[in-house]
Design a protein around this motif. Structure first.
Motif, short mmCIF file in Angstrom:
data_model
loop_
_atom_site.label_atom_id
_atom_site.label_comp_id
_atom_site.label_asym_id
_atom_site.label_seq_id
_atom_site.Cartn_x
_atom_site.Cartn_y
_atom_site.Cartn_z
N THR A 26 59.62 31.03 37.85
CA THR A 26 60.46 31.91 37.02
C THR A 26 59.94 33.35 37.06
OG1 THR A 26 59.20 31.25 35.07
CG2 THR A 26 61.23 30.05 35.50
N ASP A 27 59.16 33.72 36.05
CA ASP A 27 58.80 35.13 35.93
C ASP A 27 57.93 35.63 37.08
OD1 ASP A 27 60.19 34.96 33.67
OD2 ASP A 27 58.49 35.05 32.28
N GLU A 74 54.21 29.57 35.95
CA GLU A 74 55.53 30.22 35.96
C GLU A 74 55.88 30.76 37.33
OE1 GLU A 74 57.33 29.94 33.30
OE2 GLU A 74 55.73 29.21 32.03
N SER A 82 64.74 34.84 40.14
CA SER A 82 64.08 33.88 39.26
C SER A 82 64.99 32.70 38.94
CB SER A 82 63.68 34.55 37.95
OG SER A 82 62.61 35.41 38.14
N SER A 110 62.61 37.82 33.64
CA SER A 110 62.93 37.23 34.93
C SER A 110 63.37 38.32 35.92
CB SER A 110 64.00 36.16 34.77
OG SER A 110 65.07 36.67 34.03
N GLY A 129 57.08 38.50 29.64
CA GLY A 129 57.99 37.54 30.25
C GLY A 129 59.36 38.14 30.50
#
Lengths: 387, 663
Positions: free
Chosen positions: A268-269, A265, A347, A342, A340
């Protein structure tokens, strides 16, 4: 307060107004996000093993333009006019939230059903529900500001609104968004003047409910114990190594290693880890400072709020940006348990980007309209669709 | 705040809270980036970097015409990405299975296994070092695994991400390792999408199998080398060992970074030292000549079933060895399969084993006496004497196989008279005879590369007993190697000059540029050209009606040579319990060493057969009956192969005298 006496026009058009600062900050973060996203995703390959270096970047750039368009629309809307439809908006969002939960309608990824598909795009309804919650809550609390001391209409009803939005989200399941919604909602209640004696027990109750939920789910319990113990999970450890690898000056753009399969990830995160590795301490500190600056500028801006609705709405928007940033950076740096969520503006992810556009649009909107507080509120509220 | 609708302390409380959070995050970042840096990085670098050895290709060993006697074939690994297989290719799966010699069901299992077990990750994570290219896991037996998931024995660096169930996509499954180039091409030609080939290492191959195996030698397998303790000596023989320095090449290495799945990151290559392929070694050996002599050896082996036999062929004009073979022999491709008790098959006995040369050695005494001007071919000696006075003492002369009267020097050679040879040596004296023997190359190695060469045994005159001067000229109480004997005969064939015997023609680098080249090298002049010519003519008498080996004569060609039949020393237990070496009447070494055309020698051939008595005519293996016919057969084949013209008819007066004397 001095600001009220300053001529409206000059204040509204000054380049150094709080909203302008927030806009510049947001644009800076977005640009940083695009650079880092490219670095984090340029090595991606598709199923056939062909490299698709521009896949995420292209998506994100399109998202930025779409968010810009949304921002413009939101900044032109007459917010007081939109208040008329507050309950319609709430209803519509709730219907969508429930639709997400229905199998074959909502799209499930990695065990969570959070998305609605439209053409080739996927939207995370809960992102928009966050703004919807803030909007409706601000609307309700502004209508009932005199009854804020009452238990039912001053506390339980608004709590119900929060619950209505949070319930479908928790069923997805999406505990991060639920927690964010609950936190922002209760803070808005608190700012609206809800009694301490209502708020404190509620927070305690929610806290224990959260603990119960964690204890109930082995996966979440594991994450939590991992967080509390010294031995961090692989995911988090790789995130922390990225910061260490970056050091003060960073490895340089495109020179990061952690996003290359070490760090899941990464685009993203955990994108903040990539910022940390490639650009180093000054950029990560700078990012935190920029978020803080957005918050402070927002607070300065809030002092001109004409009424409780506007005050709570802008406050909610600010909180959605800043609390989410705090949680994300806290998770990535290992201060909070893994969740999770963002990082605003940075992100990858269309829905979050669009929401950020809307939030910025609302702040820009108020920057323009609050100068016109001279007009009778009623009259303006009944006026045009566009302010 | 003065707003009526908002409590100012509440917003201050909130703002303080949020800003404290931001401040805390800032502090945490400083901690991570700077203060806890070392501790967090820890062993990250050692895990992330790997050093890959790029194997150099070992150079080829070629014969004089460029045919590969030893070559390195790439060991190709054929594998498949089960995810890109197409339905329409399925019809060709059985063909692929057939090509790879794989059961069809097994192939189908590999092709349809799209995931590997989730548990495989910890298994492979145990060592990034094991993926470092150095480790050969050819013999890994896959652990038993459920049919739907693959064993974790293969590199998974091409796999996709784990899905929700924790399964990892299998993007590379090995079908077969060590595939040949032709099989690879055939397999890829099937056009099954997803089947790929990757080079892994090299395998040493000897395409002509046992041909020239003793010269070329063998080298232990590459994977054995890789795992061997470097302090242990290299297991190799022949040219493989001698030229290892040139053949080996230089392995290259690459230091690069790995990503989270141990895949190399070419963009972050840290250092790279390219490999240099080994040099190729071209031999003087001619495969066709080699084939002729090995066929002849097979024939000798099947006819006489000797203990061992050696044949050497060389060109006396250059000293280049054209062929060199021994029986028994072996196939270097299968050196590891030779049982321990048969290890002698590995030896190049033409260089490593010594024997008593017998009558062939008589050329030394004759050449020496002629060169010193002590005798002429027509000088006569009484070969009926049983004893002769030498240095004031009577010396017993050796027995003769036939009764001889007075013989000329030429007849001593052609009839192979032991007593005559002894008298020739006595003419020379101890020291001079010994010096000539040394000059002919006896008693020390020839320097031919590629074997553990023996010096032979030849005592200096100081250690001689009273009979040595009578025995050594006929090739007793001296031990030589086949190669030494061959070289001595070559001295006469090459006009009295001792040429260094050579097996390596040239060494070329990987681009084909010549690195080293070996040409005709004169070591020393042993006898004058005139003496050599006279000797050659006298040796022609051997392969004549009157000589000892008419069997060696090739019609139309002047064949010069000398037979040798040596009694082997046999251990005999005496009554008092001691063991004594006694000359045996039942075990002989039969030899014929010669060249042709005598007046312009182009080929020297040595045939030495050890202990062929069991199947020889009459129960005794004479050089005439066992070795000379082989000489002739080889000579005849080489005449047509090397287009050797019959020698010029330059007949010297002395030679005419020999002929006349015979009549």
């Amino acid at each position: 307060m001095t600001s009220a006496h300053t001529p409206v026009t000059s204040r509204g058009r000054s380049l150094f107004n709080p909203a302008a600062i927030i806009t510049v900050c947001a644009l800076g973060l977005t640009f940083l996000g695009l650079s880092i996203l490219f670095s984090a995703s340029a090595w991606f390959k598709n199923k056939q093993g062909v490299e698709v270096p521009y896949q995420y970047l292209t998506k994100q750039v399109i998202g930025v333009f779409a968010a810009g368009a949304l921002c413009f629309v939101a900044s032109r809307l007459n917010l007081d006019y939109a208040r008329r439809y507050a309950w319609w908006i709430a209803g519509g969002l709730l219907v969508l939230l429930v639709l997400v939960l229905i199998p074959h309608v909502g799209i499930s990824v990695k065990g969570s059903r959070r998305w609605l598909g439209f053409a080739s795009m996927r939207f995370q309804v809960s992102e928009f529900a966050k703004l919807g919650l803030v909007f409706c809550l601000a609307h309700y609390l502004a209508l009932n500001q005199t009854r804020i001391g009452e238990l039912k209409r001053g506390f339980l009803y608004p709590l119900g609104i929060i619950g209505a939005f949070a319930l479908p989200v928790i069923c997805e399941p999406d505990f991060g968004t639920t927690a964010l919604m609950a936190a922002v909602g209760i803070v808005l209640l608190f700012l609206a003047g809800a009694k301490w004696r209502f708020i404190l027990p509620t927070v305690a109750l929610l806290g224990s409910a959260f603990a119960l939920l964690v204890a109930h789910n082995p996966n979440r319990l594991r994450r939590m114990t991992e967080f509390l113990s010294e031995e961090k999970s692989y995911h988090l450890r790789q995130g922390l190594i990225a910061f260490a690898a970056g050091g003060t000056d960073g490895a340089g753009l495109g020179q990061g290693r952690q996003q290359l399969s070490y760090l899941p990830e990464a685009h993203t995160d955990f994108i903040f880890s990539v910022v940390g590795e490639e650009l180093g301490l000054w950029f990560t500190l700078g990012t935190v400072l920029v978020f803080a600056l957005i918050f402070v500028a927002g607070l300065v801006h809030l002092r001109r709020a004409p009424n409780l609705f506007h005050y709570l709405l802008v406050n909610g928007c600010l909180l959605l940006i800043c609390v989410q940033a705090v949680i994300n950076i806290g998770v990535v740096t290992g201060v909070f348990p893994t969740k999770g969520m963002s990082l605003p503006f940075i992100s990858a992810g269309l829905s979050n980007l669009l929401l950020m556009g809307l939030l910025l649009g609302v702040i820009l909107n108020t920057q323009r309209t609050w100068g016109r507080a001279a007009l009778p509120e009623r009259e303006r509220a009944m006026g045009e669709v566009y302010a | 705040m003065r707003k009526g609708f908002a409590s100012s302390y509440r917003i201050v409380l909130l703002a303080t809270g949020i800003l404290v959070c931001f401040g805390g995050l800032g502090a945490r970042l400083v901690w991570l980036h700077v203060l806890a840096r070392e501790q967090l990085l820890g062993k990250v670098n050692s895990v992330r970097q790997q050093i890959t050895i790029e194997r150099a290709r070992r150079g080829d060993i070629l014969d004089a015409r460029g045919a590969p006697l030893a070559t390195s074939a790439p060991m190709i690994v054929l594998g498949v990405d089960p995810w890109v297989l197409r339905k329409e290719d399925e019809a060709r799966w059985p063909q692929l299975a057939g090509l790879l010699d794989l059961p069809e069901a097994e192939l189908r299992r590999i092709f349809t296994t799209k995931y590997r077990v989730a548990a495989s990750k910890p298994a492979t994570a145990s060592g990034p070092a094991s993926a470092a290219g150095l480790v050969f896991n050819f013999n890994v037996t896959p652990p038993p695994a459920p049919a739907a998931v693959a064993p974790a024995d293969e590199e998974d660096d091409l796999d996709g991400e784990a899905d929700a169930n924790g399964r990892r996509e299998k993007r590379w499954a090995v079908l077969r390792r060590g595939v040949s180039e032709s099989t690879k091409n055939a397999a890829l030609a099937l056009g099954i999408k997803g089947v790929r080939a990757e080079p892994a290492s090299y395998k040493r191959e000897y395409p002509f199998r046992q041909l020239a195996s003793h010269v070329v030698g063998f080298i232990e397998r590459e994977q054995v080398q890789a795992t061997r303790n470097p302090s242990e000596p290299l297991r190799a023989t022949g040219i493989e060992r001698y030229c290892d320095f040139y053949l080996r090449g230089q392995d290259g290495w690459r230091k690069d970074e790995l990503d989270g799945r141990n895949r190399e990151l070419p963009q972050f290559n840290l250092r790279k030292v390219p490999h240099t392929d080994g040099y190729s070694v071209t031999l003087t050996l001619d495969l066709n000549v080699q084939d002729v002599i090995e066929e002849e050896l097979k024939r000798i082996a099947s006819t006489f079933q000797p203990l061992k036999a050696s044949i050497v062929v060389s060109d006396p004009r250059t000293g280049f060895i054209l062929g060199m073979a021994n029986y028994p022999t072996y196939d270097p491709n299968e050196y590891a399969k030779i049982p321990k008790e048969e290890m002698a098959r590995l030896r190049n006995v033409a260089m490593t084993d010594i024997y008593e040369p017998g009558s062939v050695f008589k050329i030394v005494a004759a050449s020496g006496a002629l060169e010193e001007g002590l005798v002429t071919p027509d000088s006569r000696f009484d070969c009926s004497l049983t004893s002769i006075e030498y240095k004031g003492k009577p010396r017993g002369l050796p027995r003769e196989d036939h009764h001889f009267g007075h013989l000329t020097v030429a007849e001593i050679i052609s009839h192979s008279s032991n007593r005559g040879a002894a008298q020739l040596a006595m003419q020379l004296g101890d020291q001079k005879f010994y010096n000539y023997a040394r000059a002919f190359g006896f008693g020390h190695t020839t320097g031919l590369p590629g074997g553990a060469e023996e010096n032979g045994m030849m005592a200096p005159p100081a250690k001689w007993d009273g009979l040595t001067i009578t025995r050594m000229p006929m090739g007793h109480s001296v031990s030589v190697t086949v190669l030494q004997m061959h070289q001595a005969m070559s001295v006469i064939a090459s006009g009295g000059v001792l040429l260094r015997p050579q097996i390596i023609r040239e060494i070329r680098d990987e681009k084909g540029e010549i690195v080293a080249r070996f040409d005709r090298t004169e070591e020393r002049r042993v006898i004058s050209e005139a003496t050599a010519r006279t000797m050659a003519r006298m040796l022609m008498g051997v392969a004549s009606k009157e000589g000892t080996a008419l069997e060696a004569a090739i019609p139309g060609y002047e064949v010069a040579g000398k037979t040798g039949t040596t009694q082997k020393l046999e251990p005999v237990s005496l009554a008092d319990g001691t063991v004594k070496q006694v000359y045996s009447a039942r075990h002989h070494v039969a030899s014929f060493v010669g060249f042709f055309p005598a007046s312009r020698p182009q080929i020297v051939i040595s045939v030495i057969v050890d202990d062929a008595d069991g199947h020889a005519p009459g129960g005794v293996a004479y050089g005439r009956t066992v070795a000379a016919p082989s000489f002739k057969r080889i000579g005849e084949q080489l005449i047509s192969y090397r287009d050797i013209k019959a020698g010029g008819a330059v007949v010297a007066p002395s030679f005419a005298a020999v002929e006349q004397a015979r009549r």
